[in-house]
Design a protein around this motif. Structure first.
Motif, PDB file in Angstrom:
ATOM      1  N   HIS A 108       2.372   5.566  -1.067  1.00 54.87           N
ATOM      2  CA  HIS A 108       2.950   4.199   0.144  1.00 54.87           C
ATOM      3  C   HIS A 108       2.362   2.911  -0.382  1.00 54.87           C
ATOM      4  CE1 HIS A 108       3.887   7.108   3.058  1.00 54.87           C
ATOM      5  NE2 HIS A 108       2.517   7.558   2.845  1.00 54.87           N
ATOM      6  N   HIS A 109       3.514   1.921  -0.529  1.00 58.48           N
ATOM      7  CA  HIS A 109       3.425   0.617  -0.791  1.00 58.48           C
ATOM      8  C   HIS A 109       2.327  -0.214  -0.160  1.00 58.48           C
ATOM      9  CE1 HIS A 109       8.008   0.540  -2.296  1.00 58.48           C
ATOM     10  NE2 HIS A 109       7.183   1.281  -3.035  1.00 58.48           N
ATOM     11  N   ALA A 110       1.446  -0.708  -0.927  1.00 60.03           N
ATOM     12  CA  ALA A 110       0.292  -1.624  -0.337  1.00 60.03           C
ATOM     13  C   ALA A 110       0.718  -2.869   0.481  1.00 60.03           C
ATOM     14  CB  ALA A 110      -0.536  -1.842  -1.517  1.00 60.03           C
ATOM     15  N   ASP A 111       1.871  -3.290   0.182  1.00 64.48           N
ATOM     16  CA  ASP A 111       2.333  -4.470   0.871  1.00 64.48           C
ATOM     17  C   ASP A 111       3.696  -4.305   1.652  1.00 64.48           C
ATOM     18  OD1 ASP A 111       4.087  -3.589  -0.792  1.00 64.48           O
ATOM     19  OD2 ASP A 111       4.771  -5.627  -1.981  1.00 64.48           O
ATOM     20  N   GLY A 112       3.398  -2.878   2.232  1.00 65.68           N
ATOM     21  CA  GLY A 112       4.318  -2.640   3.384  1.00 65.68           C
ATOM     22  C   GLY A 112       4.054  -3.265   4.551  1.00 65.68           C
ATOM     23  N   THR A 113       5.152  -3.785   5.185  1.00 64.98           N
ATOM     24  CA  THR A 113       4.996  -4.497   6.579  1.00 64.98           C
ATOM     25  C   THR A 113       6.377  -4.177   7.366  1.00 64.98           C
ATOM     26  OG1 THR A 113       6.218  -6.560   5.626  1.00 64.98           O
ATOM     27  CG2 THR A 113       3.813  -6.673   5.590  1.00 64.98           C
ATOM     28  N   GLY A 114       6.434  -4.564   8.527  1.00 67.27           N
ATOM     29  CA  GLY A 114       7.383  -4.337   9.592  1.00 67.27           C
ATOM     30  C   GLY A 114       7.815  -2.891   9.661  1.00 67.27           C
ATOM     31  N   LEU A 115       9.090  -2.595   9.405  1.00 64.04           N
ATOM     32  CA  LEU A 115       9.522  -1.143   9.417  1.00 64.04           C
ATOM     33  C   LEU A 115       8.707  -0.141   8.129  1.00 64.04           C
ATOM     34  CD1 LEU A 115      13.316  -1.601  10.070  1.00 64.04           C
ATOM     35  CD2 LEU A 115      11.631  -0.857  11.751  1.00 64.04           C
ATOM     36  N   ASP A 116       8.542  -0.807   7.207  1.00 62.96           N
ATOM     37  CA  ASP A 116       7.822   0.087   6.159  1.00 62.96           C
ATOM     38  C   ASP A 116       6.495   0.521   6.762  1.00 62.96           C
ATOM     39  OD1 ASP A 116       9.785   0.039   4.284  1.00 62.96           O
ATOM     40  OD2 ASP A 116       8.698  -1.095   2.820  1.00 62.96           O
ATOM     41  N   ALA A 117       5.721  -0.426   7.257  1.00 57.99           N
ATOM     42  CA  ALA A 117       4.348   0.001   7.976  1.00 57.99           C
ATOM     43  C   ALA A 117       4.546   0.790   8.853  1.00 57.99           C
ATOM     44  CB  ALA A 117       3.707  -1.277   8.383  1.00 57.99           C
ATOM     45  N   VAL A 118       5.555   0.880   9.732  1.00 55.60           N
ATOM     46  CA  VAL A 118       5.590   1.851  10.979  1.00 55.60           C
ATOM     47  C   VAL A 118       5.873   3.052  10.228  1.00 55.60           C
ATOM     48  CG1 VAL A 118       7.234   2.592  12.703  1.00 55.60           C
ATOM     49  CG2 VAL A 118       6.415  -0.004  12.474  1.00 55.60           C
ATOM     50  N   TRP A 119       6.776   3.336   9.254  1.00 53.98           N
ATOM     51  CA  TRP A 119       7.170   4.659   8.689  1.00 53.98           C
ATOM     52  C   TRP A 119       5.900   4.971   8.044  1.00 53.98           C
ATOM     53  CZ3 TRP A 119       9.493   8.733   9.033  1.00 53.98           C
ATOM     54  CH2 TRP A 119       9.527   9.774   7.823  1.00 53.98           C
ATOM     55  N   GLN A 120       5.109   4.116   7.319  1.00 56.29           N
ATOM     56  CA  GLN A 120       4.002   4.787   6.612  1.00 56.29           C
ATOM     57  C   GLN A 120       3.102   5.438   7.548  1.00 56.29           C
ATOM     58  OE1 GLN A 120       2.406   1.506   4.398  1.00 56.29           O
ATOM     59  NE2 GLN A 120       4.007   1.503   2.922  1.00 56.29           N
ATOM     60  N   THR A 121       3.079   5.019   8.754  1.00 57.33           N
ATOM     61  CA  THR A 121       1.975   5.408   9.759  1.00 57.33           C
ATOM     62  C   THR A 121       2.561   6.786  10.171  1.00 57.33           C
ATOM     63  OG1 THR A 121       1.431   3.079  10.407  1.00 57.33           O
ATOM     64  CG2 THR A 121       1.052   5.030  12.057  1.00 57.33           C
ATOM     65  N   VAL A 122       3.784   6.685  10.493  1.00 62.18           N
ATOM     66  CA  VAL A 122       4.413   8.112  11.206  1.00 62.18           C
ATOM     67  C   VAL A 122       4.113   9.325   9.949  1.00 62.18           C
ATOM     68  CG1 VAL A 122       6.695   9.359  11.577  1.00 62.18           C
ATOM     69  CG2 VAL A 122       6.010   7.130  12.698  1.00 62.18           C
ATOM     70  N   ALA A 123       4.585   8.890   8.586  1.00 63.12           N
ATOM     71  CA  ALA A 123       4.381   9.589   7.644  1.00 63.12           C
ATOM     72  C   ALA A 123       3.092  10.097   7.167  1.00 63.12           C
ATOM     73  CB  ALA A 123       4.920   8.993   6.253  1.00 63.12           C
ATOM     74  N   ILE A 124       2.062   9.365   7.177  1.00 65.01           N
ATOM     75  CA  ILE A 124       0.709   9.742   7.081  1.00 65.01           C
ATOM     76  C   ILE A 124       0.304  10.661   8.288  1.00 65.01           C
ATOM     77  CG2 ILE A 124      -1.528   9.083   7.032  1.00 65.01           C
ATOM     78  CD1 ILE A 124      -0.666   6.324   5.867  1.00 65.01           C
ATOM     79  N   ILE A 125       0.742  10.721   9.262  1.00 64.00           N
ATOM     80  CA  ILE A 125       0.118  11.382  10.625  1.00 64.00           C
ATOM     81  C   ILE A 125       0.868  12.674  10.471  1.00 64.00           C
ATOM     82  CG2 ILE A 125       0.045  11.601  12.869  1.00 64.00           C
ATOM     83  CD1 ILE A 125      -0.345   8.555  13.081  1.00 64.00           C
ATOM     84  N   ALA A 126       2.309  12.604  10.342  1.00 62.51           N
ATOM     85  CA  ALA A 126       2.958  14.136  10.813  1.00 62.51           C
ATOM     86  C   ALA A 126       3.481  14.772   9.505  1.00 62.51           C
ATOM     87  CB  ALA A 126       4.088  13.491  11.636  1.00 62.51           C
ATOM     88  N   ILE A 127       3.642  13.968   8.442  1.00 58.66           N
ATOM     89  CA  ILE A 127       4.295  14.750   7.300  1.00 58.66           C
ATOM     90  C   ILE A 127       3.356  14.819   5.982  1.00 58.66           C
ATOM     91  CG2 ILE A 127       6.055  14.296   5.695  1.00 58.66           C
ATOM     92  CD1 ILE A 127       7.396  12.985   7.789  1.00 58.66           C
ATOM     93  N   ASP A 128       2.848  13.885   5.503  1.00 58.80           N
ATOM     94  CA  ASP A 128       2.093  13.584   4.301  1.00 58.80           C
ATOM     95  C   ASP A 128       1.020  14.801   4.473  1.00 58.80           C
ATOM     96  OD1 ASP A 128       3.469  11.532   3.366  1.00 58.80           O
ATOM     97  OD2 ASP A 128       2.109  10.085   3.784  1.00 58.80           O
ATOM     98  N   ALA A 129       0.852  15.836   3.438  1.00 60.90           N
ATOM     99  CA  ALA A 129      -0.149  16.831   3.538  1.00 60.90           C
ATOM    100  C   ALA A 129      -0.185  17.750   4.619  1.00 60.90           C
ATOM    101  CB  ALA A 129      -1.564  16.084   3.502  1.00 60.90           C
ATOM    102  N   ARG A 130       1.045  17.707   5.250  1.00 62.74           N
ATOM    103  CA  ARG A 130       1.343  18.597   6.282  1.00 62.74           C
ATOM    104  C   ARG A 130       2.454  19.510   5.995  1.00 62.74           C
ATOM    105  NH1 ARG A 130      -2.635  15.738   6.688  1.00 62.74           N
ATOM    106  NH2 ARG A 130      -3.728  15.551   8.535  1.00 62.74           N
TER     107      ARG A 130
END
Length: 405
Positions: free
Chosen positions: A48-70
């Motif tokens: 995940h990009h360290a400088d992610g903002t806006g829609l990128d930040a939203v998508w990163q949150t969803v991915a970390i919770i529901a997808i990554d390592a799941r």
């Protein structure tokens, strides 16, 4: 006595495992596509990009919770379930135990070969090698063991992972805040290597690390496989209607714990908890196993709720067609991602944001669904499944044996 209802499908295959594979291939695509992006700083343990903002930040949150390592632990569970299904089918047609074990070992060796070729050509994060390695160990060490032994080993490995997760949390908390820094590391930037020939060895080297790390040292995959074999011996996914209370509890608790366990990673990623990003890494993987079991239980409950005696709907048929060809559809993702996103190809990985890359992943999965449905309609196996089958059964007539799960 539990009444094991027959499979609702005319080909004799259980519906729930294939349906789960079809759905989770979308999650796999979404989890893998960030690693094909480059040009922006990332953290050492994340794509995940360290400088992610806006829609990128939203998508990163969803991915970390529901997808990554799941998603990959669920595939590991289904892989382990398939080991016992294949073992059972081969024994049912008259093969002796030694011949079945030889078949399974050969099949898992070829999976490692498939993984190495996949990594050399396209994708260093290949999981076939890791699953094949775990499959070899399980067949050699655990296949003839009783359920109690398998569960004791699964609990011991899970406990060890828990201890390590707590130790990493403590270590990260006592270090100075911000000890981690975003950088364009060697893992996240493999996609940026040009020309194509120069990218082969880095991919293979990283694949070797991923295969051993994810397959054995990470402990999650072995635990998932051992638990899956016990479930397969009880035919949980073949007869989900007989296990509704267990599946319901697993779905609710598993998904809740899986998502809750990802919150520390979200807090660290967005700078709310100022510790090194690797601090919640093992906790994220540990709770990912809960999430994976919750997902498969939820899908099994869906299958149990389907009306009996009626043909499956178009959506279910399409998803199961993908699941039956999960190996081919998995490899297809790399066939699309690598030349489209890598610098040696069209180089869109250096242009697209993360949420845009997620759309590419969804489109690729939809393409695989269309192709799988067409193959299902024609009564044709996936090309990768057919090749693996021919190689594993090379001293026998592949057409004379049941379809391997």
């Amino acid at each position: 006595m539990i009444d094991h209802a027959p499979s609702p499908r005319p080909d004799g295959r259980a519906l729930a495992p294939d349906l789960a594979r079809g759905i989770m291939l979308l999650f796999i695509a979404l989890a893998n596509v960030p690693w094909f992006l480059y040009g922006s700083p990332t953290w050492g343990v994340s794509a995940h990009h360290a400088d992610g903002t806006g829609l990128d930040a939203v998508w990163q949150t969803v991915a970390i919770i529901a997808i990554d390592a799941r998603s990959y632990p669920l595939f590991a569970f289904l892989f382990g379930y398939g080991i016992w299904q294949l073992h059972t089918r081969q024994r049912a047609i008259g093969l002796d135990e030694r011949s079945v074990r030889r078949l399974l070992l050969l099949r898992h060796l070829w999976m490692i070969v498939f993984g190495a070729v996949h990594a050399a050509l396209l994708w260093f994060g290949d999981v076939l090698g890791a699953y094949g390695l775990v499959g070899l160990l399980v067949v050699l060490l655990f296949l003839r063991r009783g359920n109690r032994t398998l569960l004791v080993w699964a609990a011991a490995l899970f406990g060890l992972l828990g201890v390590l997760a707590v130790a990493l949390l403590v270590a990260g908390a006592v270090l100075s805040p911000g000890a981690d820094a975003a950088f364009e590391g060697p893992v996240s930037q493999i996609a940026a290597i040009t020309p194509y020939t120069a990218s082969i060895l880095p991919r293979l080297g990283m694949w070797a690390v991923v295969t051993v790390g994810q397959g054995v040292l990470g402990l999650v995959v072995p635990v998932a496989v051992l638990v899956a074999i016990v479930c397969a011996r009880h035919r949980v996914l073949e007869s989900p209607e007989s296990y509704r209370p267990l599946l319901a509890r697993t779905a609710v608790l598993g998904i809740a714990l899986g998502w809750a366990g990802a919150l520390p990673s979200v807090l660290v990623r967005h700078g709310v908890w100022d510790v090194p990003e690797w601090t919640p890494l093992l906790l994220h993987g540990l709770t990912g196993l809960f999430g994976a079991l919750g997902y498969v239980a939820l899908i099994a409950l869906v299958v149990a709720s389907l009306p009996t005696g009626r043909p499956a709907g178009t959506l279910v048929r399409t998803l199961t067609a993908v699941g039956k060809r999960s190996l081919s559809c998995y490899l297809l993702q790399s066939v699309v991602f690598a030349p489209l996103l890598c610098a040696w190809g069209l180089g869109l990985g250096g242009v697209l944001t993360q949420w845009q890359a997620a759309l590419v992943a969804v489109a690729t999965w939809l393409l695989s669904a269309v192709l799988a449905a067409a193959l299902e309609h024609a009564g044709v196996r996936g090309p990768a499944e057919r090749l693996l089958r021919v190689l594993a059964y090379r001293d026998r007539d592949p057409s004379a044996t049941p379809t391997a799960p």
